[in-house]
Design a protein around this motif. Structure first.
Motif, short mmCIF file in Angstrom:
data_model
loop_
_atom_site.label_atom_id
_atom_site.label_comp_id
_atom_site.label_asym_id
_atom_site.label_seq_id
_atom_site.Cartn_x
_atom_site.Cartn_y
_atom_site.Cartn_z
N GLU A 234 40.53 36.72 39.33
CA GLU A 234 40.92 38.02 39.18
C GLU A 234 42.43 38.41 38.69
O GLU A 234 42.31 39.47 37.57
N ALA A 235 43.30 37.53 39.24
CA ALA A 235 44.71 37.87 38.57
C ALA A 235 44.45 37.34 36.82
O ALA A 235 45.42 38.08 36.12
N LEU A 236 44.10 36.15 36.58
CA LEU A 236 43.68 35.76 35.19
C LEU A 236 43.26 37.05 34.42
O LEU A 236 43.61 37.33 33.18
N THR A 237 42.13 37.57 35.01
CA THR A 237 41.37 38.56 34.24
C THR A 237 42.39 39.73 34.01
O THR A 237 42.42 40.15 32.71
N LYS A 238 43.13 40.04 35.02
CA LYS A 238 43.86 41.40 34.87
C LYS A 238 44.93 41.03 33.90
O LYS A 238 45.57 42.10 33.04
N ARG A 239 45.66 39.75 33.92
CA ARG A 239 46.66 39.42 33.04
C ARG A 239 46.08 39.52 31.62
O ARG A 239 46.88 40.02 30.49
N THR A 245 50.00 45.42 27.20
CA THR A 245 50.86 46.26 27.73
C THR A 245 52.11 45.45 28.25
O THR A 245 53.31 45.82 28.10
N GLU A 246 51.97 44.16 28.70
CA GLU A 246 52.95 43.29 29.06
C GLU A 246 54.21 43.04 27.87
O GLU A 246 55.36 43.27 28.27
#
Ligand SMILES: NC(=O)C1=CN([C@@H]2O[C@H](COP(=O)(O)OP(=O)(O)OC[C@H]3O[C@@H](n4cnc5c(N)ncnc54)[C@H](O)[C@@H]3O)[C@@H](O)[C@H]2O)C=CC1
Ligand SMILES: O=C([O-])CC(=O)C(=O)O
Length: 347
Positions: A234-239, A245-246
């Protein structure tokens, strides 16, 4: 970089870049002549992309177009001792010459995001820019492969398709939204988390190119990793979804991704050139006209060939998390596609 260029050269020569079936003239290094035009070449992406395309041995002619500033970029890049002949073109009246006889047109023209903006906030300015550039493409190089970088890609690709349809030049095999940066990011982030060497990593990214419409398929990542938890995925997907945006936030008002985008744009253009040259098994992810979902445009793995898009590959098996992501992204992607089509039909 060096490895990328050398690999291009090696595979172009070894795997059929010199295919005798091409009607193009062949140069002494056995790759057929290919003209690449970059529209928006003086910009943040355009300049490093011009450099990378000048380093690509598959390019024999490189046309650098922008509303201003291209003579300087072209003079600079042209001194590099590689194959491509470089010419800079500036202003509307030189657009035709820049496009004339192009095999591949790369479009990074248009405004980038600032912090707090979505890609859709760029629509009002970039839709008009893309429309006028695509009108010129249909006039001066209707058979060229067009790779669209300008945002919002989820709308600018449908705009381009409508412009080409109106002009009677639309060929769905020749129009690509560039989503390679999503793949580049997914590979980098996955390799870091799974602790595997990044050079051997592959991750398909499907859907579109904005926020939740970007759907990385980590369940299909290779090499597979058994060490990643659901939370890690989930964290990889969101990143990956927030990668743009980052960069926008880190640049704090000075634009969005330019260097990594130039790299990604050069990888995709290189794949298109290899396909045109008859190199087999060239597969990349891209946002194209598609029937693998109910949406008329969708990013997925595609096979590239002598006429551009040869085959839209299916999604493959999805995890439950990815299936959920796929259903969630559809309404937003559908709305962005329809917004682009409506704009092109009404303007
Ligand atoms: N597809 C993707 O993954 C990505 C897309 N982008 C998008 O790429 C676009 C360009 O970004 P940057 O290079 O950072 O912006 P930039 O502002 O640095 O450069 C854009 C260039 O386009 C030129 N331009 C404007 N109107 C033009 C026209 N009618 N004809 C030719 N050139 C024209 C400008 O003069 C400028 O040189 C933005 O829309 C950005 O959102 C950026 C990063 C990733
Ligand atoms: O985020 C942006 O505005 C630029 C972009 O498309 C990306 O970096 O993926």
């Amino acid at each position: 970089m060096r490895r990328f260029v050398i690999r291009s050269l090696e595979s172009a020569i070894r795997r059929g870049g010199a295919s005798a079936s091409s009607s193009r003239r062949f140069s002494s290094d056995s790759a057929p002549e290919r003209k690449v035009a970059i529209l928006g070449a003086a910009g943040g992406i355009g300049q490093p992309l011009s450099l990378l395309m000048k380093l690509n041995p598959l390019v024999s002619s490189l046309a650098l177009y922008d509303i201003a500033g291209t003579p300087g970029v072209a003079a600079d890049v042209s001194h590099i001792n590689t194959r491509a002949e470089v010419v800079g073109y500036a202003g509307d009246e030189q657009l035709g010459k820049a496009l004339d006889d192009s095999d591949v047109v790369i479009i990074p023209a248009g405004v980038p995001r600032k912090p707090g903006m979505t890609r859709d906030d760029l629509f009002n300015i970039n839709a008009g820019i893309v429309k006028s550039l695509c009108t010129a493409i249909s006039k001066y190089c209707p058979n060229a492969v067009v790779t669209m970088i300008s945002n919002p890609v989820n709308s600018t690709v449908p705009i381009a398709s409508e412009v080409f349809k109106k002009a009677g030049t639309y060929d769905e095999r020749k129009l690509f939204g560039v989503t390679t940066l999503d793949v580049v990011r997914a590979k980098t982030f996955y390799a870091g988390k799974a602790k595997v060497p990044v050079a051997g990593v592959n991750v398909p990214v499907v859907g579109g190119h904005a926020g939740i419409t970007i759907l990385p398929l980590f369940s299909q990542a290779t090499p597979a990793s058994n060490d990643l938890s659901d939370d890690d995925i989930e964290a990889l997907t969101k990143r990956t979804q927030d990668g743009g945006t980052e960069v926008v936030e880190a640049k704090a008002g000075k634009g969005s991704a330019t260097l990594s985008m130039a790299y990604a744009g050069a990888i995709f253009a290189d794949a298109c050139l290899k396909g045109l040259n008859g190199v087999p098994d060239i597969v990349e992810c891209s946002f194209v006209q598609s029937s693998i979902t109910e949406l008329p445009f969708f990013a997925s793995k595609v096979r590239l060939g002598k006429n551009g898009l040869e085959e839209v590959l299916g999604l493959g098996p999805l995890s439950d998390y990815e299936k959920e992501g796929l259903e969630k992204l559809k309404p937003e992607l559908k709305a962005s596609i329809e917004k682009g089509i409506k704009f092109a039909q009404e303007n």
